[in-house]
Every structure is written in structure tokens, then in C-alpha cells.
Design a protein around this motif. Structure first.
Motif, PDB file in Angstrom:
ATOM      1  N   SER A   1     -13.706  -2.237  -2.851  1.00  0.00           N
ATOM      2  CA  SER A   1     -14.509  -1.056  -2.528  1.00  0.00           C
ATOM      3  C   SER A   1     -15.943  -1.266  -2.999  1.00  0.00           C
ATOM      4  O   SER A   1     -16.182  -1.934  -4.008  1.00  0.00           O
ATOM      5  CB  SER A   1     -13.920   0.187  -3.207  1.00  0.00           C
ATOM      6  OG  SER A   1     -14.754   1.306  -2.995  1.00  0.00           O
TER       7      SER A   1
ATOM      8  N   VAL B   1       0.864  -1.166   0.000  1.00  0.00           N
ATOM      9  CA  VAL B   1       0.000   0.000   0.000  1.00  0.00           C
ATOM     10  C   VAL B   1       0.906   1.223   0.000  1.00  0.00           C
ATOM     11  O   VAL B   1       1.969   1.196   0.636  1.00  0.00           O
ATOM     12  CB  VAL B   1      -0.907   0.002   1.251  1.00  0.00           C
ATOM     13  CG1 VAL B   1      -1.766   1.252   1.295  1.00  0.00           C
ATOM     14  CG2 VAL B   1      -1.773  -1.246   1.278  1.00  0.00           C
TER      15      VAL B   1
ATOM     16  N   SER C   1      -2.874 -12.095   8.459  1.00  0.00           N
ATOM     17  CA  SER C   1      -4.021 -11.273   8.069  1.00  0.00           C
ATOM     18  C   SER C   1      -4.850 -11.900   6.955  1.00  0.00           C
ATOM     19  O   SER C   1      -5.970 -11.479   6.704  1.00  0.00           O
ATOM     20  CB  SER C   1      -3.542  -9.880   7.635  1.00  0.00           C
ATOM     21  OG  SER C   1      -2.674  -9.984   6.518  1.00  0.00           O
TER      22      SER C   1
ATOM     23  N   THR D   1      -8.313  -3.607  -5.841  1.00  0.00           N
ATOM     24  CA  THR D   1      -9.062  -2.588  -5.114  1.00  0.00           C
ATOM     25  C   THR D   1     -10.366  -3.191  -4.624  1.00  0.00           C
ATOM     26  O   THR D   1     -11.143  -3.738  -5.408  1.00  0.00           O
ATOM     27  CB  THR D   1      -9.360  -1.374  -6.012  1.00  0.00           C
ATOM     28  OG1 THR D   1      -8.120  -0.834  -6.508  1.00  0.00           O
ATOM     29  CG2 THR D   1     -10.097  -0.298  -5.230  1.00  0.00           C
TER      30      THR D   1
ATOM     31  N   GLU E   1       4.488  -6.131   2.217  1.00  0.00           N
ATOM     32  CA  GLU E   1       4.022  -7.168   3.141  1.00  0.00           C
ATOM     33  C   GLU E   1       4.029  -8.520   2.447  1.00  0.00           C
ATOM     34  O   GLU E   1       3.472  -8.679   1.353  1.00  0.00           O
ATOM     35  CB  GLU E   1       2.594  -6.860   3.620  1.00  0.00           C
ATOM     36  CG  GLU E   1       2.021  -7.915   4.556  1.00  0.00           C
ATOM     37  CD  GLU E   1       0.560  -7.683   4.912  1.00  0.00           C
ATOM     38  OE1 GLU E   1       0.104  -8.223   5.931  1.00  0.00           O
ATOM     39  OE2 GLU E   1      -0.125  -6.970   4.155  1.00  0.00           O
TER      40      GLU E   1
ATOM     41  N   LYS F   1       3.494   2.431   2.814  1.00  0.00           N
ATOM     42  CA  LYS F   1       3.656   1.352   3.771  1.00  0.00           C
ATOM     43  C   LYS F   1       4.663   0.343   3.240  1.00  0.00           C
ATOM     44  O   LYS F   1       4.929   0.287   2.043  1.00  0.00           O
ATOM     45  CB  LYS F   1       2.314   0.676   4.069  1.00  0.00           C
ATOM     46  CG  LYS F   1       1.356   1.535   4.860  1.00  0.00           C
ATOM     47  CD  LYS F   1       0.165   0.733   5.326  1.00  0.00           C
ATOM     48  CE  LYS F   1      -0.753   1.569   6.219  1.00  0.00           C
ATOM     49  NZ  LYS F   1      -1.919   0.785   6.716  1.00  0.00           N
TER      50      LYS F   1
ATOM     51  N   ASN G   1     -11.706  -7.672   1.846  1.00  0.00           N
ATOM     52  CA  ASN G   1     -12.155  -6.480   2.550  1.00  0.00           C
ATOM     53  C   ASN G   1     -11.299  -5.285   2.115  1.00  0.00           C
ATOM     54  O   ASN G   1     -10.251  -5.473   1.477  1.00  0.00           O
ATOM     55  CB  ASN G   1     -12.093  -6.697   4.062  1.00  0.00           C
ATOM     56  CG  ASN G   1     -10.708  -7.061   4.546  1.00  0.00           C
ATOM     57  OD1 ASN G   1      -9.782  -6.273   4.409  1.00  0.00           O
ATOM     58  ND2 ASN G   1     -10.572  -8.244   5.134  1.00  0.00           N
ATOM     59  N   PRO G   2     -11.737  -4.070   2.410  1.00  0.00           N
ATOM     60  CA  PRO G   2     -11.002  -2.887   1.933  1.00  0.00           C
ATOM     61  C   PRO G   2      -9.538  -2.864   2.353  1.00  0.00           C
ATOM     62  O   PRO G   2      -8.708  -2.284   1.639  1.00  0.00           O
ATOM     63  CB  PRO G   2     -11.780  -1.722   2.551  1.00  0.00           C
ATOM     64  CG  PRO G   2     -13.174  -2.238   2.659  1.00  0.00           C
ATOM     65  CD  PRO G   2     -13.015  -3.696   3.015  1.00  0.00           C
ATOM     66  N   GLU G   3      -9.200  -3.515   3.472  1.00  0.00           N
ATOM     67  CA  GLU G   3      -7.807  -3.542   3.918  1.00  0.00           C
ATOM     68  C   GLU G   3      -6.915  -4.391   3.010  1.00  0.00           C
ATOM     69  O   GLU G   3      -5.690  -4.348   3.129  1.00  0.00           O
ATOM     70  CB  GLU G   3      -7.710  -4.063   5.352  1.00  0.00           C
ATOM     71  CG  GLU G   3      -8.257  -3.101   6.416  1.00  0.00           C
ATOM     72  CD  GLU G   3      -9.766  -2.980   6.372  1.00  0.00           C
ATOM     73  OE1 GLU G   3     -10.267  -1.855   6.606  1.00  0.00           O
ATOM     74  OE2 GLU G   3     -10.443  -3.996   6.093  1.00  0.00           O
ATOM     75  N   ASP G   4      -7.525  -5.159   2.133  1.00  0.00           N
ATOM     76  CA  ASP G   4      -6.749  -5.954   1.177  1.00  0.00           C
ATOM     77  C   ASP G   4      -6.373  -5.154  -0.067  1.00  0.00           C
ATOM     78  O   ASP G   4      -5.655  -5.648  -0.933  1.00  0.00           O
ATOM     79  CB  ASP G   4      -7.550  -7.192   0.743  1.00  0.00           C
ATOM     80  CG  ASP G   4      -7.814  -8.141   1.888  1.00  0.00           C
ATOM     81  OD1 ASP G   4      -8.958  -8.616   2.010  1.00  0.00           O
ATOM     82  OD2 ASP G   4      -6.871  -8.402   2.676  1.00  0.00           O
ATOM     83  N   THR G   5      -6.870  -3.943  -0.169  1.00  0.00           N
ATOM     84  CA  THR G   5      -6.532  -3.095  -1.305  1.00  0.00           C
ATOM     85  C   THR G   5      -5.038  -2.809  -1.323  1.00  0.00           C
ATOM     86  O   THR G   5      -4.468  -2.332  -0.339  1.00  0.00           O
ATOM     87  CB  THR G   5      -7.315  -1.772  -1.237  1.00  0.00           C
ATOM     88  OG1 THR G   5      -8.713  -2.047  -1.372  1.00  0.00           O
ATOM     89  CG2 THR G   5      -6.883  -0.822  -2.345  1.00  0.00           C
ATOM     90  N   ALA G   6      -4.401  -3.120  -2.444  1.00  0.00           N
ATOM     91  CA  ALA G   6      -2.948  -2.967  -2.554  1.00  0.00           C
ATOM     92  C   ALA G   6      -2.515  -3.344  -3.971  1.00  0.00           C
ATOM     93  O   ALA G   6      -3.307  -3.872  -4.750  1.00  0.00           O
ATOM     94  CB  ALA G   6      -2.225  -3.857  -1.548  1.00  0.00           C
TER      95      ALA G   6
END
Length: 119
Positions: free
Chosen positions: A118, A40, A63, A116, A46, A43, A87-92
Motif C-alpha cells: 500500500s 486474503v 499471477s 501489505t 492460493e 477468499k 502490487n496491492p493485489e499481493d496483499t495477503a
């Protein structure tokens, strides 16, 4: 040299699924394992999952455990990342990478594919 090309990214709604592919070409016999990473903006990179070319070991980041699955098709020199319940936290941006030996750095990288999540 080894070339890696990712595909399969895109826009998906929360709870949806995507399957990423990473096709390897060139000196694929030199690859010991393949991994999926994601990043991201602003960041650190990961580590998501890794799989030896023999398919004996798989590692998943906490995660994504239970939601993402790494697999490979040796005949096609392709590694997959099945991503469910996104989920939105997987956007990358998701990258695949090749490692030439145990404990060695990942020397080969694909260009990345955007995922993405969303509504």
C-alpha cells in the motif's frame, strides 16, 4: 513433527520488494517439498510457489511468475520467497507449508506472516 516459522512480512509500497523466510525444525528429513501459499480474507487459499527439498522442481502461480522466486538453503533448513515489483493485489497472509511426499497433502503449516502492499 515439523515446525515451520515464517518471517519477513510487513508493509511495502507498490513496486517494492520483500523476502519471506520459512525456517523448518524438527523432523525435517521427512519433508519432500515446501510451498508458499497466501490467503486474503473471504477468499480461498492460493498456491504461490513450491520447491522440492532437492531443488529440482519449482512451480509458480501465474499471477506471480516473473516477480516471485522461491529458493532454499538446505544447510539452514530454510525456504525463501523473494517478492519483487509488489502490487496491492499481493496483499495477503503468506503461509509456508511442508509436504511429505509427491501428491500428498501439505501436512505442516506455519503461523503465517502478513504482507501489505500500500502507498
Amino acid at each position: 513433527q515439523v515446525q515451520l516459522v515464517e518471517s519477513g512480512g510487513g508493509l511495502v509500497q507498490p513496486g517494492g520488494s520483500l523476502r519471506l523466510s520459512c525456517a523448518a525444525s524438527g523432523r525435517t528429513y521427512s519433508i519432500y517439498s515446501m510451498g508458499w501459499f497466501r490467503q486474503v480474507p473471504e477468499k480461498e487459499l492460493e498456491f504461490v510457489a513450491g520447491l522440492t527439498w532437492g531443488g529440482r522442481i519449482t512451480y509458480d502461480a501465474d499471477s506471480v511468475k516473473g516477480r516471485f522466486t522461491i529458493s532454499r538453503d538446505n544447510a539452514k533448513n530454510t525456504v525463501y520467497l523473494q517478492m519483487n515489483n509488489l502490487n496491492p493485489e499481493d496483499t495477503a497472509v503468506y503461509y509456508c507449508a511442508g509436504q511429505v511426499g509427491y501428491g500428498k497433502p501439505y501436512d505442516y503449516w506455519g503461523q503465517g506472516t502478513q504482507v501489505t502492499v500500500s502507498s
